[in-house]
Each structure stands twice: as structure tokens, then as C-alpha cells.
Design a protein around this motif. Structure first.
Motif, PDB file in Angstrom:
ATOM      1  N   HIS A  18       0.805  -1.225   0.000  1.00 29.41           N
ATOM      2  CA  HIS A  18       0.000   0.000   0.000  1.00 29.41           C
ATOM      3  C   HIS A  18       0.837   1.273   0.000  1.00 29.41           C
ATOM      4  N   SER A  19       2.092   1.194  -0.422  1.00 33.72           N
ATOM      5  CA  SER A  19       2.926   2.394  -0.480  1.00 33.72           C
ATOM      6  C   SER A  19       2.921   3.044  -1.868  1.00 33.72           C
ATOM      7  N   LEU A  20       2.234   2.450  -2.840  1.00 33.61           N
ATOM      8  CA  LEU A  20       2.111   3.054  -4.165  1.00 33.61           C
ATOM      9  C   LEU A  20       1.143   4.226  -4.049  1.00 33.61           C
ATOM     10  N   PRO A  21       1.573   5.433  -4.420  1.00 37.71           N
ATOM     11  CA  PRO A  21       0.644   6.568  -4.346  1.00 37.71           C
ATOM     12  C   PRO A  21      -0.597   6.324  -5.200  1.00 37.71           C
ATOM     13  N   ALA A  22      -1.736   6.717  -4.666  1.00 34.39           N
ATOM     14  CA  ALA A  22      -3.004   6.474  -5.344  1.00 34.39           C
ATOM     15  C   ALA A  22      -3.039   7.071  -6.747  1.00 34.39           C
ATOM     16  N   ASP A  23      -2.352   8.201  -6.973  1.00 31.28           N
ATOM     17  CA  ASP A  23      -2.385   8.813  -8.300  1.00 31.28           C
ATOM     18  C   ASP A  23      -1.614   8.002  -9.332  1.00 31.28           C
ATOM     19  N   LEU A  24      -0.823   7.024  -8.901  1.00 35.23           N
ATOM     20  CA  LEU A  24      -0.123   6.135  -9.834  1.00 35.23           C
ATOM     21  C   LEU A  24      -0.897   4.840 -10.095  1.00 35.23           C
ATOM     22  N   TRP A  25      -1.993   4.624  -9.372  1.00 36.19           N
ATOM     23  CA  TRP A  25      -2.794   3.404  -9.527  1.00 36.19           C
ATOM     24  C   TRP A  25      -3.786   3.614 -10.665  1.00 36.19           C
ATOM     25  N   ARG A  26      -3.222   3.702 -11.865  1.00 40.64           N
ATOM     26  CA  ARG A  26      -3.994   3.911 -13.087  1.00 40.64           C
ATOM     27  C   ARG A  26      -4.117   2.580 -13.835  1.00 40.64           C
ATOM     28  N   HIS A  27      -4.737   2.656 -15.015  1.00 40.23           N
ATOM     29  CA  HIS A  27      -4.970   1.442 -15.799  1.00 40.23           C
ATOM     30  C   HIS A  27      -3.682   0.670 -16.060  1.00 40.23           C
ATOM     31  N   ASP A  28      -2.629   1.358 -16.483  1.00 41.05           N
ATOM     32  CA  ASP A  28      -1.390   0.648 -16.798  1.00 41.05           C
ATOM     33  C   ASP A  28      -0.813  -0.030 -15.565  1.00 41.05           C
ATOM     34  N   ALA A  29      -0.892   0.615 -14.421  1.00 36.00           N
ATOM     35  CA  ALA A  29      -0.389   0.002 -13.187  1.00 36.00           C
ATOM     36  C   ALA A  29      -1.215  -1.225 -12.812  1.00 36.00           C
ATOM     37  N   HIS A  30      -2.533  -1.128 -12.933  1.00 33.66           N
ATOM     38  CA  HIS A  30      -3.388  -2.292 -12.672  1.00 33.66           C
ATOM     39  C   HIS A  30      -2.941  -3.480 -13.527  1.00 33.66           C
ATOM     40  N   CYS A  31      -2.764  -3.220 -14.819  1.00 33.45           N
ATOM     41  CA  CYS A  31      -2.393  -4.293 -15.747  1.00 33.45           C
ATOM     42  C   CYS A  31      -1.006  -4.848 -15.434  1.00 33.45           C
ATOM     43  N   ASP A  68      -9.951  -8.603  -3.102  1.00 32.91           N
ATOM     44  CA  ASP A  68      -9.674  -8.081  -1.764  1.00 32.91           C
ATOM     45  C   ASP A  68      -8.365  -7.297  -1.709  1.00 32.91           C
ATOM     46  N   LEU A  69      -7.380  -7.691  -2.522  1.00 31.04           N
ATOM     47  CA  LEU A  69      -6.129  -6.925  -2.577  1.00 31.04           C
ATOM     48  C   LEU A  69      -6.397  -5.506  -3.077  1.00 31.04           C
ATOM     49  N   ILE A  70      -7.220  -5.383  -4.115  1.00 33.91           N
ATOM     50  CA  ILE A  70      -7.544  -4.056  -4.649  1.00 33.91           C
ATOM     51  C   ILE A  70      -8.379  -3.270  -3.646  1.00 33.91           C
ATOM     52  N   ARG A  71      -9.365  -3.892  -3.061  1.00 40.22           N
ATOM     53  CA  ARG A  71     -10.196  -3.188  -2.070  1.00 40.22           C
ATOM     54  C   ARG A  71      -9.343  -2.661  -0.920  1.00 40.22           C
ATOM     55  N   ALA A  72      -8.455  -3.505  -0.409  1.00 40.52           N
ATOM     56  CA  ALA A  72      -7.598  -3.102   0.712  1.00 40.52           C
ATOM     57  C   ALA A  72      -6.665  -1.962   0.304  1.00 40.52           C
ATOM     58  N   TYR A  73      -6.094  -2.049  -0.887  1.00 45.83           N
ATOM     59  CA  TYR A  73      -5.233  -0.973  -1.377  1.00 45.83           C
ATOM     60  C   TYR A  73      -6.025   0.331  -1.448  1.00 45.83           C
ATOM     61  N   THR A  90     -17.377   1.665  -2.971  1.00 51.65           N
ATOM     62  CA  THR A  90     -18.808   1.892  -2.819  1.00 51.65           C
ATOM     63  C   THR A  90     -19.549   1.395  -4.055  1.00 51.65           C
ATOM     64  N   ASP A  91     -20.837   1.673  -4.096  1.00 51.62           N
ATOM     65  CA  ASP A  91     -21.657   1.331  -5.261  1.00 51.62           C
ATOM     66  C   ASP A  91     -21.245   2.111  -6.507  1.00 51.62           C
ATOM     67  N   SER A  92     -20.511   3.214  -6.311  1.00 44.79           N
ATOM     68  CA  SER A  92     -20.195   4.072  -7.450  1.00 44.79           C
ATOM     69  C   SER A  92     -18.712   4.433  -7.580  1.00 44.79           C
ATOM     70  N   SER A  93     -17.866   3.922  -6.696  1.00 48.01           N
ATOM     71  CA  SER A  93     -16.439   4.239  -6.811  1.00 48.01           C
ATOM     72  C   SER A  93     -15.596   3.125  -6.198  1.00 48.01           C
ATOM     73  N   GLY A  94     -14.320   3.147  -6.533  1.00 45.86           N
ATOM     74  CA  GLY A  94     -13.401   2.152  -5.998  1.00 45.86           C
ATOM     75  C   GLY A  94     -13.456   0.858  -6.780  1.00 45.86           C
ATOM     76  N   TYR A  95     -13.346  -0.233  -6.070  1.00 42.71           N
ATOM     77  CA  TYR A  95     -13.263  -1.558  -6.695  1.00 42.71           C
ATOM     78  C   TYR A  95     -14.438  -1.817  -7.638  1.00 42.71           C
ATOM     79  N   HIS A  96     -14.126  -2.413  -8.813  1.00 35.86           N
ATOM     80  CA  HIS A  96     -15.143  -2.754  -9.813  1.00 35.86           C
ATOM     81  C   HIS A  96     -14.937  -4.225 -10.192  1.00 35.86           C
ATOM     82  N   HIS A  97     -15.865  -5.082  -9.779  1.00 35.14           N
ATOM     83  CA  HIS A  97     -15.695  -6.522  -9.917  1.00 35.14           C
ATOM     84  C   HIS A  97     -15.640  -6.996 -11.368  1.00 35.14           C
ATOM     85  N   THR A  98     -16.560  -6.554 -12.201  1.00 36.77           N
ATOM     86  CA  THR A  98     -16.595  -7.027 -13.588  1.00 36.77           C
ATOM     87  C   THR A  98     -15.339  -6.605 -14.338  1.00 36.77           C
TER      88      THR A  98
END
Length: 145
Positions: free
Chosen positions: A20-33, A54-59, A68-76
Motif C-alpha cells: 500500500h505504499s504506491l501513491p493512489a495517483d499512480l494506480w492507473r490502468h497501466d499500473a493495474h495491468c 480483496d487486494l484491490i479493495r484493501a489498497y 462503494t456502489d459508485s467508486s473504488g473496486y469494480h468486480h466485472t
């Protein structure tokens, strides 16, 4: 995003996500992939289908976000990309993980709108798709539910 020219760069990116030390502004699409690909290639003891959500939710929470229902983790979207990245990484020689990851990002997977080839915008960004798995409604793709 910092360069990912070497295995060490990719490992550092994945480690920073996991601790969880990766700054949130770097957690973009390319980082996810890249993190997903690295974990698939070099951390086979992690069952990503079971643990990645759960790893993504915790991060997200650890870096000040919410799930939430409208932000953060997206299962599909998570399962869609996990399947696509898994299939891609099963193809090339992955001895050089950095080269395999560059190739993956240069493929359709690198396009953050890639799922919209298979899902209507309304379906993909629905509450149901964020909270659980939704099948594609535009064209079929073999995705693990």
C-alpha cells in the motif's frame, strides 16, 4: 508511471501495491495491468481470481479511497482484465517479464476502453457490474465468472 524496463521495476511496482505504499495517483490502468501481469508471472502462490478483489479493495482503503456502489473496486472490470491478461501471458515467452508486460500494454489490453468492445457503457458502469460479475452484452468473450 515510473519506467518498467526491468523485472526489478515491475517487482517494485507490485510490492508497492501489495504494501500500500504506491501513491493512489499512480494506480492507473497501466499500473493495474502491470501488477496483475507481474503477480500472474512471478507470484503463482497468490490465487488472483480469489484474492485480487480483496487486494484491490484493501489498497483502495489504505490509500484514502472507498469501495462503494459508485467508486473504488469494480468486480466485472477486474475479472475481465484478469482473464484477458492471463490469456495474453499464456502466449508469449515470459522469461523476460518486462518485455512481456510491454507487449501486453501495447496490445488491446493496454486500452482502458477495451471492455467497451464487449459491454455497453450502461451495463459496464452499472451498480451490478461494480459489485458482481456481469456477462458482456455486446459480444461474447471467454471471461472467468
Amino acid at each position: 508511471m515510473t519506467p518498467f524496463d526491468s523485472e526489478a521495476d515491475l517487482q517494485a511496482l507490485a510490492d508497492r501495491f501489495l504494501d500500500h505504499s504506491l501513491p493512489a495517483d499512480l494506480w492507473r490502468h497501466d499500473a493495474h495491468c502491470l501488477v496483475t501481469a507481474w503477480l500472474l508471472l512471478r507470484r503463482p502462490e497468490i490465487d488472483l481470481k480469489a484474492e485480487l478483489p480483496d487486494l484491490i479493495r484493501a489498497y483502495n482503503v489504505a490509500t484514502g479511497g472507498q469501495n462503494t456502489d459508485s467508486s473504488g473496486y469494480h468486480h466485472t472490470i477486474t475479472l475481465f482484465y484478469l482473464d484477458a491478461i492471463s490469456a495474453f501471458m499464456a502466449g508469449p515467452d515470459t522469461t523476460d517479464a518486462a518485455a512481456a508486460c510491454r507487449a501486453m500494454l501495447a496490445s488491446d489490453i493496454g486500452d482502458k476502453d477495451y471492455p467497451l468492445r464487449f459491454y455497453s457503457r450502461d451495463r459496464l458502469f452499472s451498480r451490478e457490474a461494480r459489485l458482481g460479475w456481469c456477462e458482456p452484452d455486446l459480444q461474447v468473450r471467454a471471461v472467468h465468472a
